[in-house]
Design an enzyme around this catalytic site. Structure first.
Site, PDB file in Angstrom:
ATOM      1  N   ILE A 111       0.967  -1.225   0.040  1.00  0.00           N
ATOM      2  CA  ILE A 111       0.083   0.158  -0.175  1.00  0.00           C
ATOM      3  C   ILE A 111       0.830   1.089   0.070  1.00  0.00           C
ATOM      4  O   ILE A 111       0.278   2.384  -0.231  1.00  0.00           O
ATOM      5  CB  ILE A 111      -1.048   0.221   1.295  1.00  0.00           C
ATOM      6  CG1 ILE A 111      -0.186  -0.153   2.547  1.00  0.00           C
ATOM      7  CG2 ILE A 111      -2.148  -1.043   1.296  1.00  0.00           C
ATOM      8  CD1 ILE A 111      -0.975   0.306   3.729  1.00  0.00           C
ATOM      9  N   GLY A 112       2.158   1.167   0.096  1.00  0.00           N
ATOM     10  CA  GLY A 112       2.978   2.453  -0.042  1.00  0.00           C
ATOM     11  C   GLY A 112       4.545   1.902   0.275  1.00  0.00           C
ATOM     12  O   GLY A 112       4.779   0.915   0.607  1.00  0.00           O
ATOM     13  N   SER A 171      12.536   4.592   3.217  1.00  0.00           N
ATOM     14  CA  SER A 171      13.114   3.970   4.122  1.00  0.00           C
ATOM     15  C   SER A 171      12.630   2.175   4.122  1.00  0.00           C
ATOM     16  O   SER A 171      12.884   1.218   5.089  1.00  0.00           O
ATOM     17  CB  SER A 171      12.679   4.329   5.854  1.00  0.00           C
ATOM     18  OG  SER A 171      11.232   4.492   5.995  1.00  0.00           O
ATOM     19  N   GLY A 172      11.637   2.039   3.214  1.00  0.00           N
ATOM     20  CA  GLY A 172      11.091   0.751   3.163  1.00  0.00           C
ATOM     21  C   GLY A 172       9.716   0.685   2.408  1.00  0.00           C
ATOM     22  O   GLY A 172       9.263   1.663   1.688  1.00  0.00           O
ATOM     23  N   LYS A 173       9.117  -0.505   2.489  1.00  0.00           N
ATOM     24  CA  LYS A 173       7.736  -0.637   2.001  1.00  0.00           C
ATOM     25  C   LYS A 173       6.539  -0.828   3.295  1.00  0.00           C
ATOM     26  O   LYS A 173       6.889  -1.161   4.087  1.00  0.00           O
ATOM     27  CB  LYS A 173       7.561  -1.813   0.875  1.00  0.00           C
ATOM     28  CG  LYS A 173       8.691  -1.415  -0.279  1.00  0.00           C
ATOM     29  CD  LYS A 173       8.676  -2.755  -1.136  1.00  0.00           C
ATOM     30  CE  LYS A 173       9.330  -2.333  -2.538  1.00  0.00           C
ATOM     31  NZ  LYS A 173       9.289  -3.706  -3.617  1.00  0.00           N
ATOM     32  N   VAL A 174       5.425  -0.601   2.905  1.00  0.00           N
ATOM     33  CA  VAL A 174       4.426  -0.795   3.767  1.00  0.00           C
ATOM     34  C   VAL A 174       3.166  -1.616   3.028  1.00  0.00           C
ATOM     35  O   VAL A 174       2.971  -1.307   2.104  1.00  0.00           O
ATOM     36  CB  VAL A 174       3.814   0.466   4.273  1.00  0.00           C
ATOM     37  CG1 VAL A 174       2.471   0.124   5.175  1.00  0.00           C
ATOM     38  CG2 VAL A 174       4.705   1.663   4.875  1.00  0.00           C
ATOM     39  N   GLY A 206       8.549   4.114   0.398  1.00  0.00           N
ATOM     40  CA  GLY A 206       9.172   5.439   0.693  1.00  0.00           C
ATOM     41  C   GLY A 206      11.086   5.259   0.761  1.00  0.00           C
ATOM     42  O   GLY A 206      11.291   4.177   0.424  1.00  0.00           O
ATOM     43  N   ASP A 249       9.670  15.192  12.448  1.00  0.00           N
ATOM     44  CA  ASP A 249       9.292  14.801  11.192  1.00  0.00           C
ATOM     45  C   ASP A 249       7.464  14.971  11.081  1.00  0.00           C
ATOM     46  O   ASP A 249       6.904  14.257  10.665  1.00  0.00           O
ATOM     47  CB  ASP A 249       9.608  13.636  10.595  1.00  0.00           C
ATOM     48  CG  ASP A 249       9.611  13.589   9.115  1.00  0.00           C
ATOM     49  OD1 ASP A 249       9.267  14.767   8.618  1.00  0.00           O
ATOM     50  OD2 ASP A 249       9.716  12.395   8.717  1.00  0.00           O
ATOM     51  N   LYS A 265       5.415  -2.370   8.396  1.00  0.00           N
ATOM     52  CA  LYS A 265       6.588  -1.624   7.629  1.00  0.00           C
ATOM     53  C   LYS A 265       7.750  -2.469   7.440  1.00  0.00           C
ATOM     54  O   LYS A 265       8.250  -2.960   8.545  1.00  0.00           O
ATOM     55  CB  LYS A 265       6.787  -0.266   8.436  1.00  0.00           C
ATOM     56  CG  LYS A 265       7.848   0.737   7.748  1.00  0.00           C
ATOM     57  CD  LYS A 265       7.972   1.678   8.497  1.00  0.00           C
ATOM     58  CE  LYS A 265       8.686   2.655   8.103  1.00  0.00           C
ATOM     59  NZ  LYS A 265       8.936   4.111   8.660  1.00  0.00           N
TER      60      LYS A 265
END
Length: 1019
Positions: free
Chosen positions: A698-699, A703-706, A701, A830, A721
């Site tokens: 579903i996402g 730093s990795g995948k979700v 970035g 952040d 994550k």
């Protein structure tokens, strides 16, 4: 006849002169009225000037003063008139203007050089507006003839230097430039203003510089205010030459060295502020400044004794010497000063007995002598004249009983006398003093019983570590405003009364270390705000009430070392606890699944009857009912064995296919997965690993995948994550993983995303969170824009204002908890709309703590090696200095507020600027706020609240960190924006409830309260 005609003609001539003059005046007045009406139109006809019209004489308008002789306008005072437009050039066509006052409006733009043409100005006030930029280098052109006497520029946004040309305005008597954003220097040429009587440069960010030596030439200077201007070095030794000085404020700078003797020789000096510097040495003993009214030398490194000569300061009302290293006894003469109102001597090395005459000869209001080495009794006459509001004397060696005056002092608000050696009983009248709000008497040897009634406004009561005895009175139900009740380590006994559970404001309740017995009340009526509850080390028995599980904000619960029996109520698993201690009781059964993780490994010790499926908790393993039953028949055993054999073969075959499938799909094959749980889990690591497929992605970035992973047939899901690398996790990802686990694994809050567990190997790490059905806030705010720009299609998502406000409040609660309720505080670093996640009911939760850090202790470095965060959300001072504190999160949250009201993205202002920069400029230019708002929020009934949130966003994104509110303040303002009746009446809530807080903050920054150092008596 000719002679008579001559007389007649002469009379007629002289009679016509005035009429000719009046005709000229009428023409002039008509022209000036036209100018004024044009001004009104230029400023878009503010309501405050609605009475300016051509049907009335402008000289009768309250803002206008005309000359008695010529009838022309000499004074234009439009202060506090809601002017939002710029000052036009034609204003100087009012040729005889001598006073021009624009104070407290919203005038935007740069310094109005158009006023250079107002050649007769004597007084110009531009304070409390929205001016930006630098002071012009040719500022002397404002008054080339030297007529200007008063120039006030306070509380704007001017930057840069104060130019040397200011020294050419030789007629100046008063120059005020406080509360701006100056970041350059102020010139020595100010010392050329020999007529100067008032100079105020306070609350600016000037570059560090010493006090210019030329300042001591200003013999007429009566007021010098330079607090918070980064002054360094020593106070000039010849400051005694400034003989007219009446008010001197050099506080909150970096001044060092000794206090010069000449300072106390200034005979006209009435106010002296030197607090929060690095001054050292002893206080000069020769005192000639007998007009001193307020003296604050606090927060320095002064040593030696308090001079006996201070007893000659008969006009002294306030003396503040706290936070120094002073020693010796307090001179008795000070206690006899007839005007003394406030005295603050706390946190020094003072010793001896307190002079007995304090309060006897003056209307003493505050008496603060805490954290010294005083012995003996409190003075008997502190409240003799009936004005005392506070006694703060904790941390000494005071003895004896409390003076009886405390029982007869109805003005008393605060008593803090903890950590002494007082004994005896509390005077009856003290408990019920009319205005009492705080009574802290812990760590003494007081005796007696608690009263049935206390003061109606009592908010904090701390009697811990004394010898109070008896039962809690049933009258405790009348202590309605009590927020903190601490009575640890006394001799209190009996049952915990039901009446105690009815206190509606209670947030902290500590009754540990007493002799309470019996069962706890089964129902809890009003503890909606209870945050900390400690009943440990008593003899309380019975079962733990299930009602504890429904206390909405309970954060710490300690029932250890009692005689509780039975099972732990499953309802306790509903709590978001940071701390739980049920050890050393007689509890039995299985602990609730929510507590079966390492966070609570010390929470259940010494309860032999408890069991758990998690061996790390140090409890026995739970035994199933089947294994507790009687021996099973041999036939049944044989049948079960057969079934087990078949099952084994099937499992073996299934395992073979699973392993082959893993190999084909190149899934993670690491055999050393380690699972650490933080919540009760209803899934296994293998079920998660098998679902990390592209179809569940579903996402992704940097730093990795979700992944969205289903965990049961009823539709429950978690978000996983995955942080991984081709080899090992790089250092950056490893730090983010550790930060996420360290913080989310220990905190519990309904507005912070829940970390269920982490699963790790050497090369991959999985973080498993609760799944948030509505994803991130930025998806709802900005999805349409991205869809249309990327694909040409439009997918319109509407998030109406009530939901936006609900989201803002929820996110503010989460940050408020991190900043104010966690120890140490947690800084997210952040905060952005993509890290605000929404559940199915749009309840917002803060996520992604990979960059977060806990604030360090005092004395340790609080800077980061690199700046982390997202463009548009990063506070400017963090980008420049890398210093970390709560205000960087406040800035980022302010950007989110601006996103919510404008619909723009955080990095989207205009060309080369962020949203925060654009919003500041938009507001300063006085443009209509309605044009800046997201059309999806434009319900007319919400516009007032939306504009207030817009202003709050600007307030939060102030360039100066100290000007930003705390998250606690932000939350309170947002809560005021919640309508009690959506799109209906606000129950009488005025538009002024929120807006003045934002508007007057500038005024509050600019004003120096002459008694500000004596405002708060609770440390």
């Amino acid at each position: 006849m000719p002679k008579t005609i001559f007389h007649i003609l002469t009379i007629l001539f002289f009679y016509t002169l005035p009429f000719q003059g009046n005709s000229q005046n009428t023409t002039t007045n008509s022209a000036e009225q036209t100018i004024l009406l044009n001004l009104k139109n230029q400023w878009q006809n503010p309501i405050s000037l609605s009475h300016w019209n051509s049907s009335s004489d402008h000289c009768t308008w309250p803002e206008i003063t005309c000359s008695a002789s010529t009838g022309s306008v000499t004074i234009l005072n439009v202060s506090n008139s809601n002017i939002t437009g710029e000052i036009p050039p034609f204003i100087c066509e009012l040729k005889n203007l001598t006073i021009l006052d624009f104070n407290y409006n919203s005038i935007p733009g740069f310094f109005p050089t158009v006023l250079y043409n107002c050649s007769n100005l004597e007084y110009l006030d531009l304070s409390e507006n929205l001016f930006i930029g630098t002071i012009p280098a040719d500022i002397d052109q404002l008054s080339p003839a030297g007529r200007l006497e008063y120039l006030k520029l306070e509380a704007n946004n001017f930057t840069g230097d104060i130019p040397p040309a200011i020294g050419k305005l030789t007629g100046l008597k008063s120059f005020y430039a406080r509360a701006n954003l100056f970041n350059g220097s102020f010139p020595e040429e100010i010392g050329n203003l020999l007529n100067l009587e008032e100079l105020a440069l306070s609350i600016n960010g000037f570059a560090s510089q010493a006090i210019p030596s030329t300042f001591t030439r200003l013999k007429k200077l009566r007021i010098l205010w330079t607090t918070q201007t980064n002054l360094i070095g020593e106070i000039p030794q010849d400051i005694g030459n400034m003989t007219a000085m009446e008010s001197l404020d050099l506080s909150e700078n970096g001044l060092s060295g000794n206090i010069p003797d000449g300072l106390f020789q200034l005979k006209n000096l009435s106010i002296l502020y030197l607090y929060k510097n690095s001054l050292s040495g002893s206080i000069p003993s020769s005192v000639e400044a007998l007009n001193l009214n307020i003296m604050d030398l606090s927060n320095n490194s002064l040593t030696g004794r308090i001079p006996d000569e201070f007893g000659n300061l008969t006009k002294l009302t306030g003396l503040a010497l706290m936070f120094n290293e002073l020693s010796g006894e307090v001179p008795a003469s000070i206690s006899r000063l007839p005007s003394l109102i406030n005295i603050k001597l706390f946190i020094n090395n003072l010793s001896g007995q307190l002079p007995p005459d304090f309060g006897r000869y003056s209307m003493l209001r505050t008496f603060e002598v805490a954290d010294n080495n005083f012995v003996g009794n409190l003075p008997e006459d502190l409240c003799k004249n009936g004005a005392l509001i506070g006694v703060v004397a904790f941390g000494n060696n005071l003895t004896g009983e409390l003076p009886q005056f405390l029982g007869n002092c109805n003005t008393m608000q605060v008593v803090q006398i903890q950590s002494n050696r007082f004994s005896g009983q509390i005077p009856d009248g003290l408990w019920t003093a009319t205005n009492l709000t705080t009574l802290i008497i812990s760590d003494n040897s007081f005796t007696g019983q608690l009263p049935e009634k206390v003061a109606s406004g009592l908010s904090i009561l701390d009697i811990s570590n004394n010898q109070f005895s008896g039962e809690l009175p049933s009258g405790v139900s009348s202590w309605n405003n009590l927020r903190v009740f601490e009575a640890s380590n006394n001799l209190l006994s009996g049952n915990i009364p039901q009446e105690l559970t009815s206190l509606p404001q209670l947030a902290t309740l500590l009754l540990d270390g007493n002799q309470f017995s019996g069962s706890l009340p089964s129902t809890i009526i009003s503890w909606k705000w209870l945050n900390v509850l400690n009943f440990s080390s008593n003899r309380i028995s019975g079962q733990i009430p299930a009602g504890f599980g429904f206390l909405p904000v309970l954060n710490e619960l300690d029932l250890s070392e009692n005689e509780f029996t039975g099972e732990i109520p499953a309802q306790l698993g509903l709590l978001r606890l940071n701390s739980l201690n049920l050890s050393s009781n007689h509890l039995s059964g299985r602990i609730p699944g929510e507590f079966e993780n390492a966070v609570f490994d010390r929470s259940f010790l010494d309860n032999p009857g408890l069991c758990s499926s998690n061996p790390t908790l140090g409890l026995s393993s739970c035994v199933s009912e089947a294994r507790k039953s009687k021996k099973i028949s041999s036939k049944f055993v044989a049948a079960v064995s057969s079934i087990a054999a078949v099952g084994f073969l099937l499992a073996l075959a299934y395992t073979f296919f699973i392993i082959r499938g893993y190999t084909k799909k190149k899934h993670i094959s690491d055999s050393t997965w380690k699972l650490t749980s933080f919540q009760k889990l209803d899934f296994t690591e293998s079920s998660l690993l098998s679902s990390l497929t592209e179809s569940n992605l579903i996402g992704s970035g940097g730093s990795g995948k979700v992944y969205r992973v289903p965990i049961n047939r009823s539709g429950g899901c978690v978000a996983v994550k995955k942080l991984c690398n081709s080899k090992r996790l790089d250092e950056k990802l490893e730090k983010e993983f550790r930060a996420e686990v360290e913080i989310l694994g220990t905190i519990r809050h309904s507005n912070i995303v829940k970390l269920m567990c982490c699963i790790s190997t050497e090369s991959s790490k999985l973080l498993v969170y609760e799944y948030m059905e509505n994803r991130s806030l930025d998806r709802w705010l900005h999805c349409e824009k991205r869809s249309s720009s990327n694909t040409g299609s439009v997918h319109h998502i509407v998030l109406e204002w009530p939901k936006r406000l609900q989201i803002a409040i929820a996110a503010a609660r989460g940050l408020c908890y991190m900043h104010h309720d966690c120890s140490p505080p947690i800084i997210h670093r952040d905060v952005k709309s993509s890290n605000i996640l929404l559940d199915c009911e749009y309840n917002a939760k803060i996520a992604d703590f990979g960059l977060a850090r806990m604030l360090v202790k005092d004395g340790e470095p609080n800077t980061m090696s690199v700046v982390a965060g997202s463009f548009g959300y990063i506070a400017p001072e963090y980008a420049q200095t890398r210093r970390v504190n709560e205000k960087i999160d406040v800035f980022s949250f302010g950007v989110i507020l601006l996103e919510l009201v404008t619909g723009r993205e955080g990095n989207e202002g205009d060309e080369n600027s962020s949203l925060a920069e654009w919003a500041w400029r938009y507001f300063q230019e006085g443009k209509p706020l309605l044009d800046a708002l997201d059309e999806d929020t434009m319900e007319p009934c919400y516009l007032e609240d939306i504009t207030n949130v817009f202003k709050l966003g600007i307030f939060c994104t102030s360039l100066v960190p100290s000007n930003r509110p705390t998250m606690k303040d932000v939350l309170q303002i947002l809560l005021k924006c919640v309508p009690s009746d959506p799109c209906g009446e606000k129950n009488g809530r005025s538009e002024h409830d929120v807006t003045p807080l934002l508007k007057t903050s500038k005024r509050e920054r600019s004003l120096i309260d002459e008694d500000s150092s004596f405002g708060s008596i609770v440390r």
